[in-house]
Design an enzyme around this catalytic site. Sequence first.
Site, PDB file in Angstrom:
ATOM      1  N   CYS B  83       0.827  -1.216   0.000  1.00 51.86           N
ATOM      2  CA  CYS B  83       0.000   0.000   0.000  1.00 51.86           C
ATOM      3  C   CYS B  83       0.857   1.260   0.000  1.00 51.86           C
ATOM      4  O   CYS B  83       0.344   2.366  -0.137  1.00 51.86           O
ATOM      5  CB  CYS B  83      -0.938  -0.005   1.190  1.00 51.86           C
ATOM      6  SG  CYS B  83      -1.590  -1.630   1.560  1.00 51.86           S
ATOM      7  N   HIS B 337      -8.713   3.839  -1.889  1.00 49.18           N
ATOM      8  CA  HIS B 337      -7.358   3.328  -1.694  1.00 49.18           C
ATOM      9  C   HIS B 337      -6.926   2.444  -2.863  1.00 49.18           C
ATOM     10  O   HIS B 337      -6.828   1.228  -2.732  1.00 49.18           O
ATOM     11  CB  HIS B 337      -7.332   2.567  -0.358  1.00 49.18           C
ATOM     12  CG  HIS B 337      -5.983   2.058   0.050  1.00 49.18           C
ATOM     13  ND1 HIS B 337      -4.800   2.545  -0.457  1.00 49.18           N
ATOM     14  CD2 HIS B 337      -5.637   1.088   0.949  1.00 49.18           C
ATOM     15  CE1 HIS B 337      -3.785   1.890   0.103  1.00 49.18           C
ATOM     16  NE2 HIS B 337      -4.275   1.002   0.949  1.00 49.18           N
TER      17      HIS B 337
END
Lengths: 177, 395
Positions: B83, B337
């Site tokens: 991420c 995201h």
Amino acid sequence: MSVSETRDKIQKEISAYVKNLDNVIKSTGLPVVNDQKTGNPIWVGVREITLRYQFPVKKVSKFFEGLKEGKLLATKCQKCGTIYFPPQDDCPKCRVSNLEWIEMPKEGEVIAFTVVNVKPTSFSHYSDYVVGIVRISNGVNVLGWIKGNNVKVGSKVKLEVVRREPEGYLTYVFNVV
Amino acid sequence: MRNVAIVGTGHSKFGVRNDVSMQELAWEAVKQALEEANLEQKDIQYFVVGNVGMWSAEELPAVVVGEYCDLTPKGTMRVEAACATGSAAIRDAYQAIKAGEIDVALVVGVEQMSQSPNPQVIELIGRAGNYFWEFENFGLTFPGYYALYASAYMAKYGMKEEDLGSVAVKNHYYGARNPYAQFQKEITMEEYLKSKPVAQPLKLLDSSPITDGAAALILASEEVARKITDSPVWIVSQGVASGTANLSRRTDFTGIEASYVAAKEAYKRAKIDFSDAWRYFDVADVHDCFTIAEIMAYEDLGFAKRGEGHLMARNGETYIGGKIPVNVDGGLKAKGHPIGATGVSMAVSITRQLLYRAHKGTQADIRNGMGITHNVGGTGHYAYITIYSTRRPSS
């Protein structure tokens, strides 16, 4: 639900989907469908991959032998005393290999946990399970499933080697004392 | 070593973006960044593509994106740091310019997670811890990893569900004002409390969504930046750290060690005092893949004392006008995201904040001209802290 039943169910869904796609190709000449939510045209890939990884376990095969005897084994570096769990046969700090195998104590305490409600597809045949990190009485942490009612941070647990059903392979679980 | 500045930014709308292919999505951000910097592709000497992939079909995304955006034959690479991929991509370009090898580089983060059905995406993300010891045997999901932290934090510091909820409510409040956000809708505490459990104690409204999106930056050396723009935003410093793949090998489950280590490194380089770090920054973007992550970030960055991050959330100190505005672009929670794009998106948000170009209702007061991004990969497997300023760094 057994593993093969789950697989059959998933395969059936895939087959139905593919059959539907076949019809779309037959009538329109293209594997293009409109997305249900956005209406956007989507090309659905006609190539498929199914994959199960194969990972070597030779250097830690004693760990699996240990499970057969109902023991959870870790490795210990005789030079620096570090205990490794998950076990590994190399101590990178001392750059030595062939570490000593030791049995982990069975008593521990929950230091973090969760109930997995939304499960990965490959775990969808289990009911919601509790995963936690347990600090074993020798100070080493072990992650695993926790069985029992009312699991809390601080719950005392005892390790047990069990067969993971419905697959039937040996693994370990923590039972709330 | 040379100073490096941001001279162009680009950002696509985040959300389910199945109206475009992955390369078309990347182009939306790249085009905006080129236009902002008033540059052409021939001016770009090197480009980096942040993309995690797996769920999307192209195996060599850097090349596919380069071809579509007319950047070929410039040098490129694909970067992955879970991420934190976007921040890792920035790092690669930043260092190449800093070292003097090139003068102008483009960074694009892009992810199209909706190329795979949701169950497969959940399956693939769950495998992103330690595969054998955590996934194969115990089926941890990504929310599950953070839920372990939430349970330990609650037990140790008495954090309540509502404290986590206050992070979600804030981030949705700002997401509602960000036209690029996936969820442009406010939520109430009542809705939060009623939302479905995903990995207890975390609920659906604690979690960032599965998202498609792209963001881009153009970085330039000081000499070139001066020719391109009279309002460069400088990268002052960056700190990087890693954590173990096995969560069980971490010692503390109430903070992310890698974030703390990376923050200390970034602060040291920027001469910032950890204990009152918040005083230096006008605005921060922190990694709120789950609400607990934002609360731990307050502490790992020195904005709150250990065990008091949840109080900062409870007291609304991270709204605009509070102690330090955090995630006023909606954060990962509401903005979305898209894993490989997130770090670049954070940099775009902070750059635009510092230049007073944020969307209406999301602009923080800029007094020091400094901002910070905190981007965690995995659950502290990677951490990247980057500090930005409108003032030229002295070194």
